[in-house]
Design a protein around this motif. Structure first.
Motif, PDB file in Angstrom:
ATOM      1  N   ASN A   1      63.798  62.114  94.714  1.00  0.00           N
ATOM      2  CA  ASN A   1      63.434  62.540  96.068  1.00  0.00           C
ATOM      3  C   ASN A   1      63.045  64.014  96.152  1.00  0.00           C
ATOM      4  N   HIS A   2      62.278  64.486  95.201  1.00  0.00           N
ATOM      5  CA  HIS A   2      61.764  65.853  95.248  1.00  0.00           C
ATOM      6  C   HIS A   2      60.240  65.859  95.317  1.00  0.00           C
TER       7      HIS A   2
ATOM      8  N   GLU B   1      58.427  66.928  97.516  1.00  0.00           N
ATOM      9  CA  GLU B   1      57.981  68.220  98.051  1.00  0.00           C
ATOM     10  C   GLU B   1      57.703  69.242  96.939  1.00  0.00           C
ATOM     11  N   TYR B   2      58.390  69.093  95.805  1.00  0.00           N
ATOM     12  CA  TYR B   2      58.301  70.093  94.738  1.00  0.00           C
ATOM     13  C   TYR B   2      57.673  69.597  93.437  1.00  0.00           C
TER      14      TYR B   2
ATOM     15  N   ASP C   1      61.111  58.944  98.711  1.00  0.00           N
ATOM     16  CA  ASP C   1      60.199  59.846  99.413  1.00  0.00           C
ATOM     17  C   ASP C   1      58.785  59.689  98.834  1.00  0.00           C
ATOM     18  N   ASN C   2      57.999  60.715  98.913  1.00  0.00           N
ATOM     19  CA  ASN C   2      56.615  60.666  98.439  1.00  0.00           C
ATOM     20  C   ASN C   2      56.457  61.098  96.972  1.00  0.00           C
ATOM     21  N   SER C   3      57.528  61.067  96.213  1.00  0.00           N
ATOM     22  CA  SER C   3      57.470  61.506  94.801  1.00  0.00           C
ATOM     23  C   SER C   3      56.400  60.772  94.008  1.00  0.00           C
TER      24      SER C   3
ATOM     25  N   GLU D   1      52.881  61.910  94.769  1.00  0.00           N
ATOM     26  CA  GLU D   1      52.602  63.224  94.176  1.00  0.00           C
ATOM     27  C   GLU D   1      52.360  63.106  92.671  1.00  0.00           C
TER      28      GLU D   1
ATOM     29  N   THR E   1      62.260  70.383  90.465  1.00  0.00           N
ATOM     30  CA  THR E   1      62.260  71.574  91.316  1.00  0.00           C
ATOM     31  C   THR E   1      62.044  72.846  90.498  1.00  0.00           C
TER      32      THR E   1
END
Length: 185
Positions: free
Chosen positions: A26-27, A29-30, A57-59, A62, A104
């Motif tokens: 769930n990272h 975002e990074y 999430d959107n992992s 990405e 991260t």
């Protein structure tokens, strides 16, 4: 259940290849920043193994953006924490060298892989090399820096990590590039 570094590892490796094992949960975002930092490296013989603990999430979206640009393999399954994920990733690694990082973290110096491989190829007695690590805030400002340059080992592969850890020497995994023979022999 206990897991050992030497269990069922890929014994055949590709000379000069670096395997970057990325642990993610769930990272989304990074993780793009992490993959971008790998893509920016001037050393291009790199495989990326992402161990994803069933992110919700959107992992995955990405990660898919970088699939055309990097040699990426994704292992998506439940695990029992980072250590378990690291062992899964290292077992799948094909590189002569490996790096362990999280989704991260990233590599600020685009020459880091080249420098480390050159040093390891020149100094065969080194088990691995570690560069500087910077802890930064959201603005990218350095808050704290650590540094340890080389790991020299005449110990057996199994005893190497224990020797360093019991001596209280921190191993900052993101900046370490190790010889795969530490865990394969």
């Amino acid at each position: 259940q206990a897991y050992w570094w030497s269990a069922a590892l890929n014994k055949a490796y590709s000379e000069g290849l670096i395997s970057v094992v990325v642990i993610n949960r769930n990272h989304g975002e990074y993780i793009g920043q992490t993959l971008e930092s790998i893509l920016r490296q001037d050393f291009k013989r790199v495989e990326v193994i992402i161990v994803d603990a069933l992110s919700t999430d959107n992992s995955m979206q990405e990660i898919s953006k970088y699939s055309p640009k990097l040699d990426i393999r994704v292992i998506r399954e439940f695990d029992f924490g980072s250590s378990h994920g690291i062992i899964k990733g290292v077992k799948k690694a094909k590189g002569e060298f490996f790096v362990i990082t999280t989704s991260t973290d990233g590599f600020l110096d685009s020459r880091w892989f080249s420098y480390a491989i050159k040093l390891l190829n020149t100094r065969k007695e080194l088990a691995g090399v570690q560069g500087r690590i910077s802890i930064v805030n959201a603005k990218g400002e350095a808050l704290k820096k650590f540094y340890q340059s080389r790991f020299q080992s005449t110990l057996s592969p199994g005893g190497f990590f224990c020797h360093w850890l019991f001596r209280g020497i921190p191993i900052l995994e993101t900046t370490c590039i190790w010889r795969a023979t530490l865990v394969r022999d």
